[in-house]
Scaffold this motif. Structure first.
Motif, PDB file in Angstrom:
ATOM      1  N   GLY A  83      55.350  -9.064  -5.223  1.00 19.45           N
ATOM      2  CA  GLY A  83      55.277  -8.142  -6.442  1.00 19.45           C
ATOM      3  C   GLY A  83      54.701  -9.087  -7.407  1.00 19.45           C
ATOM      4  O   GLY A  83      54.396  -8.370  -8.375  1.00 19.45           O
ATOM      5  N   SER A  84      55.495 -10.075  -7.390  1.00 23.28           N
ATOM      6  CA  SER A  84      54.663 -11.528  -8.259  1.00 23.28           C
ATOM      7  C   SER A  84      54.997 -12.655  -7.797  1.00 23.28           C
ATOM      8  O   SER A  84      55.135 -12.781  -6.926  1.00 23.28           O
ATOM      9  N   GLN A  85      54.082 -12.922  -8.974  1.00 23.05           N
ATOM     10  CA  GLN A  85      54.117 -14.795  -8.569  1.00 23.05           C
ATOM     11  C   GLN A  85      55.496 -15.308  -8.599  1.00 23.05           C
ATOM     12  O   GLN A  85      56.344 -16.558  -8.233  1.00 23.05           O
ATOM     13  N   THR A  86      55.904 -15.119  -9.297  1.00 27.22           N
ATOM     14  CA  THR A  86      57.563 -16.188  -9.818  1.00 27.22           C
ATOM     15  C   THR A  86      58.405 -15.981  -8.147  1.00 27.22           C
ATOM     16  O   THR A  86      58.579 -16.335  -7.464  1.00 27.22           O
ATOM     17  N   ALA A  87      58.506 -14.010  -7.745  1.00 25.66           N
ATOM     18  CA  ALA A  87      58.966 -14.047  -6.712  1.00 25.66           C
ATOM     19  C   ALA A  87      58.173 -14.697  -5.754  1.00 25.66           C
ATOM     20  O   ALA A  87      59.046 -14.666  -4.339  1.00 25.66           O
ATOM     21  N   ALA A  88      57.113 -14.690  -5.395  1.00 24.91           N
ATOM     22  CA  ALA A  88      56.073 -15.242  -4.274  1.00 24.91           C
ATOM     23  C   ALA A  88      56.523 -16.631  -3.809  1.00 24.91           C
ATOM     24  O   ALA A  88      56.828 -16.993  -3.339  1.00 24.91           O
ATOM     25  N   SER A  89      56.797 -17.282  -5.683  1.00 31.18           N
ATOM     26  CA  SER A  89      57.163 -18.684  -5.806  1.00 31.18           C
ATOM     27  C   SER A  89      58.472 -19.088  -5.155  1.00 31.18           C
ATOM     28  O   SER A  89      58.462 -20.211  -4.289  1.00 31.18           O
ATOM     29  N   GLN A  90      59.383 -18.317  -5.330  1.00 36.47           N
ATOM     30  CA  GLN A  90      60.596 -18.301  -4.831  1.00 36.47           C
ATOM     31  C   GLN A  90      60.627 -18.141  -3.223  1.00 36.47           C
ATOM     32  O   GLN A  90      61.408 -19.111  -2.416  1.00 36.47           O
ATOM     33  N   TYR A  91      60.086 -16.816  -2.885  1.00 30.60           N
ATOM     34  CA  TYR A  91      60.138 -16.932  -1.228  1.00 30.60           C
ATOM     35  C   TYR A  91      58.861 -17.870  -0.623  1.00 30.60           C
ATOM     36  O   TYR A  91      60.507 -18.539   0.275  1.00 30.60           O
ATOM     37  N   ILE A  92      58.494 -18.625  -1.103  1.00 30.30           N
ATOM     38  CA  ILE A  92      57.179 -20.007   0.066  1.00 30.30           C
ATOM     39  C   ILE A  92      58.744 -20.907  -0.418  1.00 30.30           C
ATOM     40  O   ILE A  92      58.507 -21.996   0.753  1.00 30.30           O
ATOM     41  N   GLY A  93      59.189 -21.135  -1.345  1.00 36.65           N
ATOM     42  CA  GLY A  93      60.346 -22.140  -1.356  1.00 36.65           C
ATOM     43  C   GLY A  93      61.037 -22.229  -0.668  1.00 36.65           C
ATOM     44  O   GLY A  93      61.589 -22.949   0.123  1.00 36.65           O
ATOM     45  N   GLU A  94      62.081 -20.908  -0.268  1.00 38.41           N
ATOM     46  CA  GLU A  94      63.036 -20.886   1.071  1.00 38.41           C
ATOM     47  C   GLU A  94      62.603 -21.428   2.313  1.00 38.41           C
ATOM     48  O   GLU A  94      63.083 -21.950   2.979  1.00 38.41           O
ATOM     49  N   LEU A  95      61.437 -20.500   2.500  1.00 40.35           N
ATOM     50  CA  LEU A  95      60.362 -21.140   3.558  1.00 40.35           C
ATOM     51  C   LEU A  95      60.399 -22.678   4.143  1.00 40.35           C
ATOM     52  O   LEU A  95      60.520 -22.961   4.620  1.00 40.35           O
ATOM     53  N   ALA A  96      59.784 -22.779   3.255  1.00 40.63           N
ATOM     54  CA  ALA A  96      59.731 -24.276   2.792  1.00 40.63           C
ATOM     55  C   ALA A  96      61.214 -25.563   3.121  1.00 40.63           C
ATOM     56  O   ALA A  96      61.090 -26.474   4.167  1.00 40.63           O
ATOM     57  N   ALA A  97      61.866 -24.704   2.601  1.00 40.19           N
ATOM     58  CA  ALA A  97      63.302 -25.293   2.690  1.00 40.19           C
ATOM     59  C   ALA A  97      63.738 -25.260   3.963  1.00 40.19           C
ATOM     60  O   ALA A  97      64.692 -26.753   4.223  1.00 40.19           O
ATOM     61  N   THR A  98      63.809 -24.015   4.728  1.00 37.72           N
ATOM     62  CA  THR A  98      64.201 -24.282   6.044  1.00 37.72           C
ATOM     63  C   THR A  98      63.764 -24.896   6.551  1.00 37.72           C
ATOM     64  O   THR A  98      63.362 -25.410   7.743  1.00 37.72           O
ATOM     65  N   ALA A  99      62.050 -24.929   6.602  1.00 38.04           N
ATOM     66  CA  ALA A  99      60.919 -25.873   7.676  1.00 38.04           C
ATOM     67  C   ALA A  99      61.781 -27.287   7.081  1.00 38.04           C
ATOM     68  O   ALA A  99      61.657 -28.254   8.726  1.00 38.04           O
TER      69      ALA A  99
END
Length: 325
Positions: A83-99
């Motif tokens: 729904g927003s660029q801010t939320a998308a960046s946070q989502y991608i950051g969480e995926l990257a941290a897990t990876a």
């Protein structure tokens, strides 16, 4: 190989194999003090942009900022889902941290395996596949986003493909010599005057074999198109889309008008845009949105830009209203 005395000598061939070994500590700890990191006797190049946190067993923990690179279209998908660029960046950051965390776990297991080797190294062929890096963090994040996008659109990302890739579409000529092209459900025929006719060559969606496509409404044809895509009948979906383009180049806009969106300037109820009545459930809203977006299929020639924007705006508005409730 012949020796000087004429006798035969065996020829020795040295075969090199890929091995995994631990690097010498001298490569990590400099000889001169000025090359050391300020907070730890580790080579500065391994601490650049980071901070040494301390030692954990045989490892030196370093906290560093990093970045992940993903395709722009994958990022746009993430924005659409969150729904927003801010939320998308946070989502991608969480995926990257897990990876990154999982990749570190993999590296530690590989390190321990090498340490246990009596020869000081281990042959690559003996290293389990799961201990070798198969993708970058960016590729891992992209895959995770794309899988989530499939689920968001109502598609099971693990659904097995029912058809072989590159399977040729059947092209023949009928008894009148007219060129035909067929999949498993749809058959199109190019008439001598350049027009295109179509029929069902198999029963589908409650319609019997040999049903003439010209006898169906645009709305019904659009429903069939969605069903063909859901069934992974790619060739048939392409054929039906080609038929729609041939008989009515404005078919997407007309379907949009039929579900309640007349133009891009007249305010329209978000319920009407999605073809729903007020009071529909959150799941019904999601299903209606997915159905519309699959019908207009933006990966082909796509719907009018204003229509896609109207549908997305209506969807987000209803999501906010129903989520707040």
């Amino acid at each position: 190989m012949s020796a000087s005395d004429g006798t035969q000598q065996p020829m020795t061939i040295k075969l090199e194999k890929l091995v995994w070994r631990l690097r010498s500590p001298d490569e990590f700890f400099p000889q001169r003090q000025e090359e050391e990191a300020e907070e730890h006797p580790l080579h500065k190049s391994y601490c650049t942009g980071g901070t040494v946190l301390g030692e954990e067993g045989t490892f030196i923990a370093i906290k560093k900022r990093s970045t992940v690179s993903i395709n722009a279209l994958v990022y746009r998908l993430a924005v659409g889902m969150t729904g927003s660029q801010t939320a998308a960046s946070q989502y991608i950051g969480e995926l990257a941290a897990t990876a990154w965390e999982r990749d570190l776990e993999r590296a530690v297991k590989l390190y321990n395996l090498i340490c246990q080797a009596e020869a000081g190294y281990i042959l690559d062929e003996l290293v389990p596949k799961q201990l070798k890096a198969s993708a970058s963090v960016g590729q891992t994040v992209e895959t995770a986003v794309l899988r989530s996008a499939c689920t968001w659109l109502g598609i099971n990302p693990d659904t097995p493909l029912k058809r072989q890739r590159g399977r040729p579409r059947k092209r023949t000529r009928n008894e009148h010599g007219d060129a035909t092209s067929a999949g498993e459900v749809i058959e199109l025929t190019l008439q001598p005057d350049g027009s295109v006719t179509g029929r069902l060559i198999a029963s589908f969606q409650g319609l019997s074999q040999n049903t003439n496509l010209a006898s169906l409404t645009l709305t019904k044809l659009a429903e069939i198109l969605v069903a063909l895509r859901d069934a992974q009948l790619v060739d048939d979906a392409d054929l039906l889309e080609a038929y729609l383009e041939a008989v009515d180049a404005d078919w997407r806009a007309k379907i949009a008008e039929e579900i309640g969106v007349e133009d891009n300037s007249t305010p329209t109820s978000p319920w009407a845009v999605l073809g729903l009545t007020p009071g529909a459930s959150l799941e019904e809203v999601k299903q209606a949105y997915r159905k519309i977006m699959r019908t207009v299929h933006p990966d082909t020639s796509g719907p009018p830009q204003w229509y896609a924007q109207t549908v997305n705006d209506a969807y987000r508005q209803l999501l906010e209203e129903l989520t707040d409730d």
